[in-house]
Design a protein around this motif. Sequence first.
Motif, mmCIF file in Angstrom:
data_model
loop_
_atom_site.group_PDB
_atom_site.id
_atom_site.type_symbol
_atom_site.label_atom_id
_atom_site.label_comp_id
_atom_site.label_asym_id
_atom_site.label_seq_id
_atom_site.Cartn_x
_atom_site.Cartn_y
_atom_site.Cartn_z
ATOM 1 N N ARG A 1 54.841 28.725 12.489
ATOM 2 C CA ARG A 1 55.407 27.992 13.629
ATOM 3 C C ARG A 1 55.186 28.757 14.934
ATOM 4 N NH1 ARG A 1 61.338 25.708 12.491
ATOM 5 N NH2 ARG A 1 60.817 24.857 14.540
ATOM 6 N N ALA A 2 55.378 30.078 14.867
ATOM 7 C CA ALA A 2 55.143 30.887 16.064
ATOM 8 C C ALA A 2 53.667 30.869 16.444
ATOM 9 C CB ALA A 2 55.613 32.322 15.813
ATOM 10 N N MET A 3 52.785 30.926 15.441
ATOM 11 C CA MET A 3 51.354 30.889 15.710
ATOM 12 C C MET A 3 50.954 29.570 16.363
ATOM 13 S SD MET A 3 48.494 32.524 15.527
ATOM 14 C CE MET A 3 48.858 33.865 14.377
ATOM 15 N N ASN A 4 51.560 28.470 15.903
ATOM 16 C CA ASN A 4 51.285 27.149 16.478
ATOM 17 C C ASN A 4 51.602 27.136 17.969
ATOM 18 O OD1 ASN A 4 51.047 24.434 17.081
ATOM 19 N ND2 ASN A 4 52.035 23.743 15.229
ATOM 20 N N LYS A 5 52.758 27.665 18.334
ATOM 21 C CA LYS A 5 53.162 27.674 19.746
ATOM 22 C C LYS A 5 52.289 28.605 20.576
ATOM 23 C CE LYS A 5 58.010 26.560 18.753
ATOM 24 N NZ LYS A 5 59.410 27.039 18.854
ATOM 25 N N ILE A 6 51.990 29.787 20.018
ATOM 26 C CA ILE A 6 51.203 30.771 20.774
ATOM 27 C C ILE A 6 49.794 30.255 21.044
ATOM 28 C CG2 ILE A 6 50.149 33.062 20.651
ATOM 29 C CD1 ILE A 6 52.637 33.962 19.070
ATOM 30 N N VAL A 7 49.169 29.710 19.984
ATOM 31 C CA VAL A 7 47.800 29.205 20.142
ATOM 32 C C VAL A 7 47.773 28.021 21.106
ATOM 33 C CG1 VAL A 7 45.866 28.118 18.946
ATOM 34 C CG2 VAL A 7 47.033 30.051 17.902
ATOM 35 N N VAL B 1 42.756 18.072 21.022
ATOM 36 C CA VAL B 1 42.010 19.276 20.624
ATOM 37 C C VAL B 1 42.954 20.471 20.518
ATOM 38 C CG1 VAL B 1 40.132 20.823 21.261
ATOM 39 C CG2 VAL B 1 39.913 18.377 21.661
ATOM 40 N N ARG B 2 43.898 20.593 21.460
ATOM 41 C CA ARG B 2 44.872 21.690 21.384
ATOM 42 C C ARG B 2 45.687 21.604 20.108
ATOM 43 N NH1 ARG B 2 46.335 20.266 26.726
ATOM 44 N NH2 ARG B 2 48.390 19.667 25.942
ATOM 45 N N ASP B 3 46.129 20.402 19.763
ATOM 46 C CA ASP B 3 46.910 20.227 18.540
ATOM 47 C C ASP B 3 46.098 20.579 17.302
ATOM 48 O OD1 ASP B 3 49.029 19.415 20.069
ATOM 49 O OD2 ASP B 3 48.691 17.273 19.773
ATOM 50 N N LEU B 4 44.822 20.182 17.298
ATOM 51 C CA LEU B 4 43.980 20.480 16.136
ATOM 52 C C LEU B 4 43.818 21.979 15.941
ATOM 53 C CD1 LEU B 4 42.020 19.601 13.888
ATOM 54 C CD2 LEU B 4 40.203 19.612 15.579
ATOM 55 N N VAL B 5 43.485 22.694 17.014
ATOM 56 C CA VAL B 5 43.270 24.139 16.901
ATOM 57 C C VAL B 5 44.551 24.855 16.507
ATOM 58 C CG1 VAL B 5 42.590 26.206 18.167
ATOM 59 C CG2 VAL B 5 41.380 24.061 18.550
ATOM 60 N N SER B 6 45.675 24.465 17.096
ATOM 61 C CA SER B 6 46.943 25.126 16.772
ATOM 62 C C SER B 6 47.381 24.833 15.334
ATOM 63 C CB SER B 6 48.034 24.670 17.749
ATOM 64 O OG SER B 6 48.200 23.258 17.695
ATOM 65 N N ARG B 7 47.130 23.611 14.847
ATOM 66 C CA ARG B 7 47.484 23.286 13.460
ATOM 67 C C ARG B 7 46.609 24.025 12.467
ATOM 68 N NH1 ARG B 7 48.206 16.756 14.385
ATOM 69 N NH2 ARG B 7 50.233 16.883 15.467
ATOM 70 N N VAL B 8 45.347 24.197 12.807
ATOM 71 C CA VAL B 8 44.458 24.967 11.931
ATOM 72 C C VAL B 8 44.936 26.416 11.840
ATOM 73 C CG1 VAL B 8 42.123 25.914 11.728
ATOM 74 C CG2 VAL B 8 42.434 23.503 12.255
ATOM 75 N N ALA B 9 45.307 26.997 12.986
ATOM 76 C CA ALA B 9 45.823 28.369 12.977
ATOM 77 C C ALA B 9 47.113 28.464 12.173
ATOM 78 C CB ALA B 9 46.048 28.839 14.412
ATOM 79 N N SER B 10 47.965 27.456 12.305
ATOM 80 C CA SER B 10 49.217 27.443 11.534
ATOM 81 C C SER B 10 48.946 27.317 10.043
ATOM 82 C CB SER B 10 50.091 26.282 12.014
ATOM 83 O OG SER B 10 51.280 26.208 11.257
#
Length: 300
Positions: A37-43, A56-65
């Motif tokens: 969850r923290a990674m999602n917000k940070i990314v 695109v922001r949501d996709l990249v942050s979800r992949v990192a999460s």
Amino acid sequence: MDKVIEKLEAWKDIFLKNIPNLAIALVVLVIAYFASRAMNKIVNKTIGRRISQKSVRDLVSRVASAVTILVGLYLAMTVLKFDDTLKTIVSAAGVSGIVIGLALQGTLSNTISGVVLSFRRNLNIGNWVETSGYSGEVMDINLNYFVLKEADNNMVVIPNKTILESPFKNYSLTTKMRIAIECGVEYGADLEQVEELTKKTITANFDQDEIGKNVEFYFTEFGDSSINFLCRFWIDSENALEKLKAKSKAIIEIKKAFDKADINIPFPMRTLEFVPNNKLNLSQVSKEDKKKEKEEESAY
């Protein structure tokens, strides 16, 4: 029943022996959950400064999460000594990934292309670009497609893969644009006057000193009915519409200046001459043709 009881007791012993490992694995999973969850917000916050597209922001942050969760799951299963099970899951996921990738090859290609386009510094929303035979303002760079708004207010949807693989011209990368005007004057015109008048007209309507450029003028050829020339000058512009407006204004002003100076811009003309005293005697021509035909037949 004795065998069942023995089996249950064996499972109990194994469970009691692995309670510390279960506790550690549970802690690892909890930490991985909050870390994801923290990674999602940070990314999302980090790439938000460079990518304006929410999808695109949501996709990249979800992949990192998701990667953070998978790392936590891997560590938890390693603590529980489920190495064989983990290998089986990884193998099955690999085979499934290949099958899904082949089935969704076009969609995945457009999605990856959309992510790549979002990170490009030379292509952003609001730019005026020309690509794949279309020209317009970039309205959206989605995960699957690229949206252009043309000058006639029509929206053009182009797959991201096409944009990534095709060359494009971005008018918004520079603040200066050069306009080229081609025209011709009559053979009897004073060519030095034509050059001086054209440069003067362009300089009066488009301030070249402010841009730091000079008006260029060249006579290019002796045409069929005119001596043709090329005039080039600079304007402050970031899109093709401003270029068209400047070119239209330049043509109007040059035409006015030439008319005022009695300089003619010729155009192709055809002259028909009628000579009434030289009429053809059609009957005489017909007789001569028949005579020639008879001579040819006798020759054979």
